[in-house]
Design a protein around this motif. Structure first.
Motif, PDB file in Angstrom:
ATOM      1  N   ALA A 168       0.846  -1.200   0.000  1.00 45.70           N
ATOM      2  CA  ALA A 168       0.000   0.000   0.000  1.00 45.70           C
ATOM      3  C   ALA A 168       0.877   1.244   0.000  1.00 45.70           C
ATOM      4  CB  ALA A 168      -0.921  -0.003   1.209  1.00 45.70           C
ATOM      5  N   LYS A 169       0.605   2.125  -0.976  1.00 43.59           N
ATOM      6  CA  LYS A 169       1.336   3.397  -1.058  1.00 43.59           C
ATOM      7  C   LYS A 169       0.422   4.593  -0.852  1.00 43.59           C
ATOM      8  CE  LYS A 169       5.031   1.688  -4.060  1.00 43.59           C
ATOM      9  NZ  LYS A 169       5.756   1.864  -5.338  1.00 43.59           N
ATOM     10  N   THR A 170      -0.902   4.332  -0.793  1.00 41.05           N
ATOM     11  CA  THR A 170      -1.857   5.408  -0.529  1.00 41.05           C
ATOM     12  C   THR A 170      -2.767   4.987   0.616  1.00 41.05           C
ATOM     13  OG1 THR A 170      -3.586   4.576  -2.005  1.00 41.05           O
ATOM     14  CG2 THR A 170      -1.869   5.972  -3.002  1.00 41.05           C
ATOM     15  N   PHE A 171      -3.383   5.979   1.257  1.00 38.64           N
ATOM     16  CA  PHE A 171      -4.309   5.673   2.344  1.00 38.64           C
ATOM     17  C   PHE A 171      -5.548   4.941   1.827  1.00 38.64           C
ATOM     18  CE2 PHE A 171      -2.178   9.355   4.633  1.00 38.64           C
ATOM     19  CZ  PHE A 171      -1.496   8.520   5.505  1.00 38.64           C
ATOM     20  N   ASP A 172      -5.963   5.250   0.588  1.00 36.80           N
ATOM     21  CA  ASP A 172      -7.100   4.528  -0.005  1.00 36.80           C
ATOM     22  C   ASP A 172      -6.782   3.039  -0.143  1.00 36.80           C
ATOM     23  OD1 ASP A 172      -8.790   6.637  -0.198  1.00 36.80           O
ATOM     24  OD2 ASP A 172      -8.347   7.109  -2.295  1.00 36.80           O
ATOM     25  N   GLU A 173      -5.563   2.745  -0.604  1.00 28.80           N
ATOM     26  CA  GLU A 173      -5.139   1.346  -0.729  1.00 28.80           C
ATOM     27  C   GLU A 173      -5.141   0.654   0.633  1.00 28.80           C
ATOM     28  OE1 GLU A 173      -1.952  -0.242  -3.760  1.00 28.80           O
ATOM     29  OE2 GLU A 173      -1.328   1.725  -3.002  1.00 28.80           O
ATOM     30  N   LEU A 174      -4.583   1.337   1.628  1.00 24.04           N
ATOM     31  CA  LEU A 174      -4.528   0.778   2.971  1.00 24.04           C
ATOM     32  C   LEU A 174      -5.940   0.483   3.475  1.00 24.04           C
ATOM     33  CD1 LEU A 174      -2.958   0.004   5.553  1.00 24.04           C
ATOM     34  CD2 LEU A 174      -3.078   2.415   6.247  1.00 24.04           C
TER      35      LEU A 174
END
Length: 380
Positions: A67-73
């Motif tokens: 995960a590189k973005t908060f949306d991905e997380l």
């Protein structure tokens, strides 16, 4: 039966020991920095919590992803089967850490992980608003390393080093699992003498006695996952019954601990009694300079008070010099000394056979090893 991906976490420098413990218990392992991976069923979670001497915790891996973005997380965390672990009333605090990752704000990572889990559970349990969190505790950790997210759940509770026998501590106590590691890194066998000349509250001799008697270190404590409604109590009863049967209370051990401080000797005696080992270990007030022995092929393990701990540097240097003078004539004995003073050999007066880097908490230390002569081979 469900098989879980598991982690045994530990202090830096003793991963190989934890891996060996798990292999000896029959598990296939993968050793990494600060942890060892293995897999097992619920009984294996109970068994490893009960038996691991050098680990800190046993954790269930809930999921791993990048995960590189908060949306991905958020989305990848929400997609995990949280309802398989967390009942509606579960209390699930989320801790976190991040290293060399795009998502470097730990508080934000914790908050987003928590929100994703709440979102998932609210959907599954058809619940609006806040979840009650009034039930048993299920601690979650989100750990991010180089953008790889690892979500785990702790099964242990208070760290495995908390055996439950320490009634009182000294000024700079050694954790029980580190004391066990110091013993396990020696060539000691239960038919040989074992001595700690700076025993303090007795942790090293007590851990040696637990090993000598093959007593499960977690036998007299409880674990967080015992409160989980999907973890059958009968499993814990079974592993404790098996551990009791494996203990060898009849073996005679020659384990001694001495210290210059009579108050510490009294504490050590009380701790040994609490561990059920009051008759196994001989504790005695004694100056290090007075130690003599006619016995051979023994092992000395010492965690002397060093500069950052209890003595000033000049006192510590004098103690190391005294150790050299007292221990060097014991040619058949192996000596193992833990200190943060990297110049220890200079004061001791002899180069170590081997050195091993260990971390006592956050303090970098070296374990200086002086191997004694081997006993002659017995003719068959």
């Amino acid at each position: 039966m469900t098989t879980y991906d598991l982690l045994a976490t530990c202090a830096s420098g003793i991963e190989a020991l934890v891996g060996k413990e798990l292999k000896d218990l029959g598990y296939e392992t993968q050793v990494e920095n600060g942890r060892v991976r293995f897999s097992g069923e619920l009984k294996d979670i109970a068994r490893t919590n009960l038996w691991l001497r050098t680990a800190d915790r046993v954790k269930i891996i809930i999921g791993e992803f990048e995960a590189k973005t908060f949306d991905e997380l958020f989305e990848k965390t929400k997609a995990l089967p949280w309802d398989a672990y967390l009942p509606l009333d579960a209390e699930f605090p989320v801790s976190g850490k991040s290293h060399k990752s795009t998502l470097y704000s730990v508080p934000d990572c914790q908050a987003i992980t928590k929100k994703a889990i709440v979102d998932k559970l609210s959907t599954v349990y058809h619940r609006r608003g806040r979840l009650p969190e009034t039930g048993a505790k299920y601690p979650i950790e989100v750990a991010i390393l180089k953008d790889k997210v690892l979500l785990t759940m702790d099964t242990t509770g208070p760290s495995l080093f908390k055996r439950g026998y320490r009634t009182e501590k000294g000024g700079a106590p050694l954790k029980e699992n580190m004391a066990a590691a110091l013993v396990m890194l020696t060539n000691w066998r239960k038919d040989r003498p074992f001595h700690d000349p700076t025993c303090g509250s007795g942790t090293i001799p007590i851990e040696a006695a637990l090993i000598g008697h093959n007593i499960a270190p977690g036998f007299n404590r409880s674990f967080l996952s015992e409160d989980w409604d999907w973890f059958d109590e009968a499993i814990w009863e079974e592993v404790r019954t098996e551990a009791e049967a494996e203990a060898d209370y009849d073996v005679e051990l020659n384990i001694t601990g001495t210290d210059i401080d009579h108050r510490m000797i009294e504490i050590a005696k009380r701790n040994a009694v609490e561990a059920g080992l009051g008759d196994t270990i001989q504790f005695k007030q004694m100056q290090l300079a007075d130690f003599t022995t006619e016995e051979e092929y023994g092992v000395i393990v010492a965690n002397p008070p060093y500069g950052e701990r209890l003595l000033d540097k000049e006192q510590a240097f004098e103690l190391y010099k005294q150790m050299g003078e007292v221990f060097r004539p014991l040619e058949t004995w192996s000596k193992y000394i833990l200190t943060s003073d990297l110049d220890f050999e200079e004061h001791y007066g002899q180069k170590a056979t081997k050195k091993r880097k260990l971390y006592n908490g956050y303090l970098r230390t070296d374990y200086f090893q002086y191997w004694g002569k081997r006993p002659p081979r017995k003719n068959n």
